[in-house]
Design a protein around this motif. Structure first.
Motif, PDB file in Angstrom:
ATOM      1  N   GLY A  74      -5.703 -12.883   3.596  1.00  0.00           N
ATOM      2  CA  GLY A  74      -4.628 -12.167   3.952  1.00  0.00           C
ATOM      3  C   GLY A  74      -4.266 -12.175   5.425  1.00  0.00           C
ATOM      4  O   GLY A  74      -3.354 -12.591   5.808  1.00  0.00           O
ATOM      5  N   VAL A  75      -5.295 -12.096   6.339  1.00  0.00           N
ATOM      6  CA  VAL A  75      -5.056 -12.133   7.735  1.00  0.00           C
ATOM      7  C   VAL A  75      -4.537 -13.451   8.175  1.00  0.00           C
ATOM      8  O   VAL A  75      -3.685 -13.771   9.028  1.00  0.00           O
ATOM      9  N   HIS A 100      -5.180 -16.568  -2.408  1.00  0.00           N
ATOM     10  CA  HIS A 100      -5.188 -15.264  -2.258  1.00  0.00           C
ATOM     11  C   HIS A 100      -4.709 -14.745  -3.918  1.00  0.00           C
ATOM     12  O   HIS A 100      -5.442 -13.755  -4.387  1.00  0.00           O
ATOM     13  N   SER A 124      -6.269  -3.028  -6.990  1.00  0.00           N
ATOM     14  CA  SER A 124      -7.268  -2.006  -6.796  1.00  0.00           C
ATOM     15  C   SER A 124      -6.844  -0.909  -7.601  1.00  0.00           C
ATOM     16  O   SER A 124      -5.682  -0.642  -7.833  1.00  0.00           O
TER      17      SER A 124
HETATM   18  C1  HEM Z   1       2.316 -14.590   2.783  1.00  0.00           C
HETATM   19  C2  HEM Z   1       1.811 -13.357   2.754  1.00  0.00           C
HETATM   20  C3  HEM Z   1       1.089 -12.800   1.524  1.00  0.00           C
HETATM   21  C4  HEM Z   1       1.626 -12.859   0.320  1.00  0.00           C
HETATM   22  C5  HEM Z   1       2.508 -13.487  -0.389  1.00  0.00           C
HETATM   23  C6  HEM Z   1       0.595 -11.935  -0.394  1.00  0.00           C
HETATM   24  C7  HEM Z   1       0.766 -11.625  -1.826  1.00  0.00           C
HETATM   25  C8  HEM Z   1      -0.098 -10.871  -2.478  1.00  0.00           C
HETATM   26  C9  HEM Z   1       0.313 -10.346  -3.802  1.00  0.00           C
HETATM   27  C10 HEM Z   1       1.257 -10.903  -4.645  1.00  0.00           C
HETATM   28  C11 HEM Z   1      -0.516  -9.132  -4.044  1.00  0.00           C
HETATM   29  C12 HEM Z   1      -0.702  -8.459  -5.385  1.00  0.00           C
HETATM   30  C13 HEM Z   1      -0.548  -7.095  -5.014  1.00  0.00           C
HETATM   31  C14 HEM Z   1       0.698  -6.764  -4.421  1.00  0.00           C
HETATM   32  O1  HEM Z   1       1.763  -7.342  -4.418  1.00  0.00           O
HETATM   33  O2  HEM Z   1       0.351  -5.732  -3.470  1.00  0.00           O
HETATM   34  C15 HEM Z   1      -1.544  -9.095  -2.954  1.00  0.00           C
HETATM   35  C16 HEM Z   1      -2.621  -8.279  -2.844  1.00  0.00           C
HETATM   36  C17 HEM Z   1      -3.267  -8.145  -1.799  1.00  0.00           C
HETATM   37  N1  HEM Z   1      -3.309  -8.765  -0.285  1.00  0.00           N
HETATM   38 FE1  HEM Z   1      -1.551 -10.257  -0.022  1.00  0.00          FE
HETATM   39  N2  HEM Z   1      -0.260 -11.264   0.590  1.00  0.00           N
HETATM   40  C18 HEM Z   1       0.120 -11.847   1.714  1.00  0.00           C
HETATM   41  C19 HEM Z   1      -0.563 -11.549   2.794  1.00  0.00           C
HETATM   42  C20 HEM Z   1      -1.757 -10.453   2.979  1.00  0.00           C
HETATM   43  C21 HEM Z   1      -2.148  -9.930   4.178  1.00  0.00           C
HETATM   44  C22 HEM Z   1      -1.467 -10.385   5.678  1.00  0.00           C
HETATM   45  C23 HEM Z   1      -3.291  -9.235   3.808  1.00  0.00           C
HETATM   46  C24 HEM Z   1      -3.895  -8.494   4.648  1.00  0.00           C
HETATM   47  C25 HEM Z   1      -4.613  -8.514   5.883  1.00  0.00           C
HETATM   48  C26 HEM Z   1      -3.344  -9.193   2.418  1.00  0.00           C
HETATM   49  C27 HEM Z   1      -4.205  -8.630   1.620  1.00  0.00           C
HETATM   50  C28 HEM Z   1      -4.337  -8.504   0.258  1.00  0.00           C
HETATM   51  C29 HEM Z   1      -5.295  -7.792  -0.430  1.00  0.00           C
HETATM   52  C30 HEM Z   1      -6.543  -6.970   0.210  1.00  0.00           C
HETATM   53  C31 HEM Z   1      -4.772  -7.670  -1.865  1.00  0.00           C
HETATM   54  C32 HEM Z   1      -5.423  -6.892  -3.049  1.00  0.00           C
HETATM   55  C33 HEM Z   1      -4.717  -5.524  -3.084  1.00  0.00           C
HETATM   56  C34 HEM Z   1      -5.040  -4.764  -4.102  1.00  0.00           C
HETATM   57  O3  HEM Z   1      -6.154  -5.003  -5.072  1.00  0.00           O
HETATM   58  O4  HEM Z   1      -4.553  -3.634  -4.303  1.00  0.00           O
HETATM   59  N3  HEM Z   1      -2.273 -10.055   1.980  1.00  0.00           N
HETATM   60  N4  HEM Z   1      -1.160 -10.069  -1.802  1.00  0.00           N
END
Ligand code: HEM
Lengths: 310, 262
Positions: free
Chosen positions: B167-168, B248, B259
């Motif tokens: 994510g970072v 991701h 989570s």
């Molecule tokens: C282009 C940027 C990003 C996209 C398109 C993206 C997309 C997603 C999506 C679709 C999910 C599924 C759950 C939700 O919608 O919240 C998710 C979960 C997650 N993302 Fe991202 N994300 C991005 C950037 C980041 C960043 C900057 C971080 C942290 C530094 C991050 C960390 C996480 C983590 C740890 C999860 C799991 C969360 C959970 O299980 O509740 N993501 N991401």
């Protein structure tokens, strides 16, 4: 004992009946516990011999190492077990799983069986038993494996719903709302386009894009080595990546994570403050300015907010 | 036979033909071959638990979603859909960006004029440019907010540590995409914002000068920088971010889905 599907029970009864030369119905009744177990002639009994034991001759039955079975016969995994009369030479009758288990029963992790499951039940005749026709397959114990999957699958019962329609409807709604919002925004707000690039005319102030303005703001307080480098790259990038490895607290409850939440909130509030200062409160020479007195010096929103200064 | 009757008859005939054709297409081999079993667009779709599973499992969607998700993960109040919206904005930016590429040349002579012409000469040019620009700002915002939501939920804790790292990187790539796009209009705002931004990179100790030189393709912003940032913006960075997005999303599922509740 777990429920055994009727057809599996029947199939195994047929196989057993065939092997012993007894009527199927009788065996079936035994298996269901409706009739007492038939005393099976000793010579027709399969002697268990796990594959890892170098074939001992029939008389050495008592020397066979104990079955890889839980000591308590009541908790033995195979659902179809028969207590067998030992051959005359044997001193101690051992409970033996005779039939191939129709369905591998679940052995609870913490219960009997020590979390182990036999891959197959060991049944192999040392002497071809009478009445077993040519070609009847016997199963051997190949190995004993831990009752655990390759992937860590937590089988906690969770409350789940179908992705379609429950999640997809929400996603589709969010997607439409975002599209509508962006369309409206783009219709009423014109993106800025200033004069053509001119290397000889430095605008005053010169501002970075808004997401870097917090950093630019810090540059006016701190030494560039600190504000330009140490903070964004070391703390910002490396530090952020290391958060999960620094924060060893396993709880996700807010009440258990007061420090983490406080630190992150300080970070959020700090960056928001610095960014707003950089966007609205910095004028010519990047000096402090009041937007309501001196105007807003932020060209990204040039056509949106204009307090008349500039 | 009156004229009215004639027209009426013609219309009826046309309608019959049209419904016939649509009907044949809908239930014919073409639709059958395109839609996999269980598609809600297929004729005769019924709302059964089996079909609900097929909608996901038998379709390209299965790359993104499991058949079932935790009930609390569906609640909009948990994720606020921020990750999903970030991804959707990325798609919108790709679509509008491709439109802009048709009318833009990354040269010092043409870039500014081309962007200007978008607002004056080209149908929907202004709308596309505005959507691309505001959408980019919005994406930086949603990604940042998504990160904050993940932090406050403690959703980076095991087994999701590595997805936080991914994510970072995604946040970094999002910022870089936005920053490289900032230069492309080649106006005063672009030129000097990039000058200020890359000057900050120059403060990196030891390798600062080299980083700045590599970014700019020289010691200051030039026409070469424009071409360099254009290639990064439309080719290199999108390519890289798609790879990291794939990782991701894959990890979101492999780490056990969204989570748990707090
Ligand atoms: C282009 C940027 C990003 C996209 C398109 C993206 C997309 C997603 C999506 C679709 C999910 C599924 C759950 C939700 O919608 O919240 C998710 C979960 C997650 N993302 Fe991202 N994300 C991005 C950037 C980041 C960043 C900057 C971080 C942290 C530094 C991050 C960390 C996480 C983590 C740890 C999860 C799991 C969360 C959970 O299980 O509740 N993501 N991401």
């Amino acid at each position: 004992m777990p429920e055994i599907p009727e057809e599996l029970l029947r199939r195994s009864a047929e196989a057993k009946a065939k092997a012993l030369g007894l009527p199927v119905e009788q065996i079936l009744a035994e298996m269901r516990g409706e009739a007492p177990a038939t005393a099976v002639p000793a010579e027709s009994v399969d002697v268990p011999r796990p594959a890892f034991v170098p074939s001992p001759p029939p008389p050495s039955v008592p020397e066979i190492p104990p079955e890889p079975q839980p000591p308590d016969p009541a908790s033995a995994p195979p659902p179809v077990t028969t207590v067998v009369e030992s051959p005359p030479a044997a001193e101690e009758p051992a409970p033996v799983a005779e039939e191939p288990a129709p369905a591998a029963p679940e052995v609870p992790e913490n219960g009997a069986g020590n979390g182990r499951l036999a891959a197959t039940v060991s049944v192999r005749p040392s002497v071809p038993p009478a009445g077993v026709p040519e070609g009847v397959r016997h199963q051997r114990l190949l190995t004993v494996v831990k009752a655990r999957a390759i992937q860590q699958v937590k089988a906690d019962p969770t409350d789940k719903v179908n992705t379609w329609p429950h999640l997809m409807i929400a996603e589709f709604t969010a997607l439409l709302a975002m599209t509508a919002f962006l369309l409206v925004l783009s219709t009423i707000l014109q993106a800025p386009l200033l004069e053509a690039a001119n290397f000889n005319a430095t605008p005053n102030p010169s501002k970075a894009p808004w997401y870097f303005l917090g950093l630019q703001e810090m540059l006016s307080y701190f030494d560039p080595q600190i504000a330009g480098v140490t903070v964004p790259t070391v703390i910002g990038i490396v530090g952020f990546m290391m958060i999960p490895y620094i924060d060893r607290n396993p709880s996700t409850r807010p009440s258990d994570r007061k420090l983490a939440i406080m630190l992150f909130t300080i970070f959020l509030a700090g960056s928001a403050t610095l960014t707003i200062l950089g966007v609205l409160f910095r004028g010519p020479g990047f000096n402090f300015a009041y937007p309501w007195v001196d105007g807003v010096f932020f060209d990204d929103l040039k056509d949106w907010v204009d307090f008349g200064g500039h | 036979m009156s004229a009215r009757n004639g027209i009426h008859g013609l219309l009826t005939k046309a309608r019959t033909h049209a419904t016939d054709m649509v009907g044949r297409m809908w239930s014919g081999q073409f639709m059958d071959s395109m839609l996999r079993p269980g598609s809600p667009f297929k004729k005769g779709y019924t709302d059964t638990p089996r079909n609900r599973s097929y909608v996901i499992m038998n379709n390209v969607l299965y790359h993104l979603h499991p058949v079932k998700v935790k009930r609390h993960g569906v609640k909009l109040s948990y994720t606020l859909c921020l990750g999903g919206l970030s991804f959707f904005l990325f798609i919108l930016l790709t679509v509008t960006g491709i439109f802009l590429m048709f009318y833009y040349a990354p040269t010092a002579e043409r870039a500014y004029i081309d962007v200007q012409a978008l607002s004056t000469d080209i149908a929907f040019g202004s709308l596309m440019r505005n959507m691309h620009r505001w959408g980019a700002h919005l994406m930086v915002l949603t990604v940042f907010l998504h990160m904050s939501r993940v932090f406050y939920h403690g959703a980076y804790k095991p087994p999701r540590e590595f997805n936080w790292v991914v994510g970072v990187i995604l946040l970094l790539l999002t910022l870089l995409l936005s920053f490289t796009g900032y230069l492309l209009p080649w106006d005063q705002l672009a030129l000097w914002a990039v000058t200020v931004g890359t000057n900050m990179a120059g403060f990196v100790p030891v390798i600062g000068a080299q980083v700045k030189f590599a970014l700019l393709g020289g010691v200051e912003v030039t026409a070469g920088t424009l071409l360099r940032w254009y290639v990064l913006h439309v080719l290199f960075l999108p390519f890289i971010i798609v790879i990291f997005l794939a990782v991701h999303f894959w990890r979101v599922r492999k780490d056990g889905g969204i989570s748990g509740p707090l």
